[in-house]
Motif scaffolding. Structure first.
Motif, PDB file in Angstrom:
ATOM      1  N   VAL A  37     -22.667   0.829  -0.760  1.00  0.00           N
ATOM      2  CA  VAL A  37     -21.533   1.140   0.105  1.00  0.00           C
ATOM      3  C   VAL A  37     -20.575   2.044  -0.656  1.00  0.00           C
ATOM      4  O   VAL A  37     -20.350   1.855  -1.856  1.00  0.00           O
ATOM      5  N   GLU A  38     -20.008   3.023   0.027  1.00  0.00           N
ATOM      6  CA  GLU A  38     -18.934   3.811  -0.561  1.00  0.00           C
ATOM      7  C   GLU A  38     -17.655   3.585   0.237  1.00  0.00           C
ATOM      8  O   GLU A  38     -17.705   3.379   1.457  1.00  0.00           O
ATOM      9  N   VAL A  39     -16.536   3.599  -0.453  1.00  0.00           N
ATOM     10  CA  VAL A  39     -15.236   3.420   0.170  1.00  0.00           C
ATOM     11  C   VAL A  39     -14.420   4.684  -0.074  1.00  0.00           C
ATOM     12  O   VAL A  39     -14.242   5.098  -1.222  1.00  0.00           O
ATOM     13  N   ILE A  40     -13.949   5.298   1.000  1.00  0.00           N
ATOM     14  CA  ILE A  40     -13.184   6.540   0.900  1.00  0.00           C
ATOM     15  C   ILE A  40     -11.802   6.322   1.504  1.00  0.00           C
ATOM     16  O   ILE A  40     -11.678   6.066   2.705  1.00  0.00           O
ATOM     17  N   PHE A  41     -10.771   6.421   0.682  1.00  0.00           N
ATOM     18  CA  PHE A  41      -9.393   6.394   1.152  1.00  0.00           C
ATOM     19  C   PHE A  41      -8.933   7.828   1.385  1.00  0.00           C
ATOM     20  O   PHE A  41      -9.161   8.696   0.533  1.00  0.00           O
ATOM     21  N   ALA A  93     -24.841   6.041  -0.571  1.00  0.00           N
ATOM     22  CA  ALA A  93     -24.481   4.916   0.277  1.00  0.00           C
ATOM     23  C   ALA A  93     -25.269   4.859   1.573  1.00  0.00           C
ATOM     24  O   ALA A  93     -25.661   5.878   2.133  1.00  0.00           O
ATOM     25  N   VAL A  94     -25.477   3.636   2.053  1.00  0.00           N
ATOM     26  CA  VAL A  94     -25.978   3.390   3.392  1.00  0.00           C
ATOM     27  C   VAL A  94     -24.798   3.379   4.365  1.00  0.00           C
ATOM     28  O   VAL A  94     -24.871   3.920   5.461  1.00  0.00           O
ATOM     29  N   LEU A  95     -23.705   2.758   3.924  1.00  0.00           N
ATOM     30  CA  LEU A  95     -22.499   2.614   4.739  1.00  0.00           C
ATOM     31  C   LEU A  95     -21.314   3.265   4.036  1.00  0.00           C
ATOM     32  O   LEU A  95     -21.102   3.057   2.839  1.00  0.00           O
ATOM     33  N   SER A  96     -20.550   4.053   4.783  1.00  0.00           N
ATOM     34  CA  SER A  96     -19.310   4.643   4.269  1.00  0.00           C
ATOM     35  C   SER A  96     -18.132   4.014   4.997  1.00  0.00           C
ATOM     36  O   SER A  96     -18.079   4.034   6.232  1.00  0.00           O
ATOM     37  N   VAL A  97     -17.209   3.458   4.229  1.00  0.00           N
ATOM     38  CA  VAL A  97     -16.010   2.826   4.775  1.00  0.00           C
ATOM     39  C   VAL A  97     -14.855   3.801   4.600  1.00  0.00           C
ATOM     40  O   VAL A  97     -14.552   4.220   3.483  1.00  0.00           O
ATOM     41  N   ILE A  98     -14.212   4.180   5.690  1.00  0.00           N
ATOM     42  CA  ILE A  98     -13.175   5.210   5.668  1.00  0.00           C
ATOM     43  C   ILE A  98     -11.839   4.595   6.043  1.00  0.00           C
ATOM     44  O   ILE A  98     -11.709   3.974   7.114  1.00  0.00           O
ATOM     45  N   ILE A  99     -10.839   4.765   5.180  1.00  0.00           N
ATOM     46  CA  ILE A  99      -9.553   4.105   5.358  1.00  0.00           C
ATOM     47  C   ILE A  99      -8.425   5.123   5.263  1.00  0.00           C
ATOM     48  O   ILE A  99      -8.168   5.684   4.189  1.00  0.00           O
ATOM     49  N   PRO A 100      -7.730   5.404   6.368  1.00  0.00           N
ATOM     50  CA  PRO A 100      -6.564   6.285   6.313  1.00  0.00           C
ATOM     51  C   PRO A 100      -5.366   5.539   5.732  1.00  0.00           C
ATOM     52  O   PRO A 100      -5.165   4.354   6.023  1.00  0.00           O
ATOM     53  N   VAL A 101      -4.591   6.231   4.911  1.00  0.00           N
ATOM     54  CA  VAL A 101      -3.468   5.583   4.228  1.00  0.00           C
ATOM     55  C   VAL A 101      -2.223   6.448   4.339  1.00  0.00           C
ATOM     56  O   VAL A 101      -2.284   7.674   4.190  1.00  0.00           O
ATOM     57  N   LEU A 102      -1.093   5.805   4.584  1.00  0.00           N
ATOM     58  CA  LEU A 102       0.205   6.464   4.516  1.00  0.00           C
ATOM     59  C   LEU A 102       1.251   5.397   4.186  1.00  0.00           C
ATOM     60  O   LEU A 102       1.601   4.576   5.024  1.00  0.00           O
ATOM     61  N   ASN A 103       1.674   5.381   2.917  1.00  0.00           N
ATOM     62  CA  ASN A 103       2.698   4.437   2.449  1.00  0.00           C
ATOM     63  C   ASN A 103       2.311   2.984   2.738  1.00  0.00           C
ATOM     64  O   ASN A 103       3.034   2.241   3.408  1.00  0.00           O
ATOM     65  N   ALA A 109     -18.368  11.694   3.936  1.00  0.00           N
ATOM     66  CA  ALA A 109     -19.181  10.487   3.791  1.00  0.00           C
ATOM     67  C   ALA A 109     -20.648  10.826   3.535  1.00  0.00           C
ATOM     68  O   ALA A 109     -21.188  11.771   4.104  1.00  0.00           O
ATOM     69  N   SER A 110     -21.273  10.026   2.691  1.00  0.00           N
ATOM     70  CA  SER A 110     -22.699  10.191   2.428  1.00  0.00           C
ATOM     71  C   SER A 110     -23.539   9.167   3.171  1.00  0.00           C
ATOM     72  O   SER A 110     -24.752   9.309   3.264  1.00  0.00           O
ATOM     73  N   GLY A 111     -22.903   8.135   3.700  1.00  0.00           N
ATOM     74  CA  GLY A 111     -23.641   7.095   4.406  1.00  0.00           C
ATOM     75  C   GLY A 111     -24.029   7.512   5.812  1.00  0.00           C
ATOM     76  O   GLY A 111     -23.330   8.288   6.463  1.00  0.00           O
TER      77      GLY A 111
END
Length: 232
Positions: free
Chosen positions: A41-45, A8-18, A83-85
């Motif tokens: 793009v990579e998306v990481i939850f 990925a060029v861009l890594s999107v990071i999303i914290p989640v709780l319920n 993240a790899s971006g």
């Protein structure tokens, strides 16, 4: 053509709780955003221990899901470490991006150090328009961004400042302060839409006054751990 992958060029990071109630809309939008983007793009939850169907919904979507310690700052730091971006975008699970947001972020970070979007609060209350305007105006004036505005930053700069401070509240303010010392943020007028649920649940004026008071106390040096108990 864009691919949501690990190269990925861009890594999107999303914290989640319920966050199961709002995840279907977010996941659908992320798939569309990946399709619009001209870069990989990579998306990481990062799940902080959800007890609802959040993990199951993310797993079905095909996006990457990892477990992390509970706490938004800690979860986002875990995501950033994986993240790899070269560019990072931190997105709250109740926030939706404008069209072509990924390409816009990448374009900004090719020359800039960090930035954020303008925000629009989603909901029926007329005061939400006023609150949004003041949030965006205050951010431009101060050079400080909130997590609701979808902060994005070069990975190298994020590492240099030590990532999000390990604190239960105001982690976005703390990170912004560190980054602002290096360079003023790029303030995009494209608007993200964030949920107005916390204002609706607690009352609009009560929430406004509470957040003003907490930010003032934080500015005066009151530890985030003490403020977190007042926020809860």
């Amino acid at each position: 053509m864009s691919v949501c992958d690990s190269d990925a060029v861009l890594s999107v990071i999303i914290p989640v709780l319920n966050e199961a109630a709002g995840l279907p809309a977010l996941l659908t939008e992320l798939i569309e955003q990946c399709g619009q983007c001209q870069n990989a793009v990579e998306v990481i939850f990062v799940d902080g221990g959800s007890s609802d169907a959040s993990a199951a919904l993310i797993a079905v979507s095909g996006f990457r899901l990892v477990a992390g310690p509970r706490g938004r700052a800690r979860q986002m730091n875990v995501g950033a470490s994986l993240a790899s971006g070269g560019y990072l975008l931190f997105l709250h699970a109740d926030t939706l991006l404008p069209k072509h947001a990924f390409d816009r972020v990448i374009s900004v970070l090719e020359s800039g150090l960090w930035g954020r979007f303008d925000v629009r609060i989603r909901g029926k209350a007329q005061m939400f328009k006023v609150i949004s305007w003041f949030m965006n105006w205050r951010s431009r004036l101060s050079g400080i961004a909130t997590g609701d505005q979808a902060i994005f930053v070069r990975e190298a700069a994020f590492i240099e400042v030590g990532g999000f401070p390990d604190q239960p509240l105001m982690e976005d303010i703390a990170l912004s302060s560190l980054l602002r010392e290096r360079e003023a943020p790029v303030c995009l007028r494209n608007k993200v839409e964030t949920s107005g649920r916390r204002w609706q649940e607690r009352g609009v004026w009560h929430t406004i006054l509470l957040m003003w008071r907490l930010r003032y106390l934080y500015w005066r040096g009151v530890p985030a751990e003490q403020l977190a108990s007042r926020y809860e």
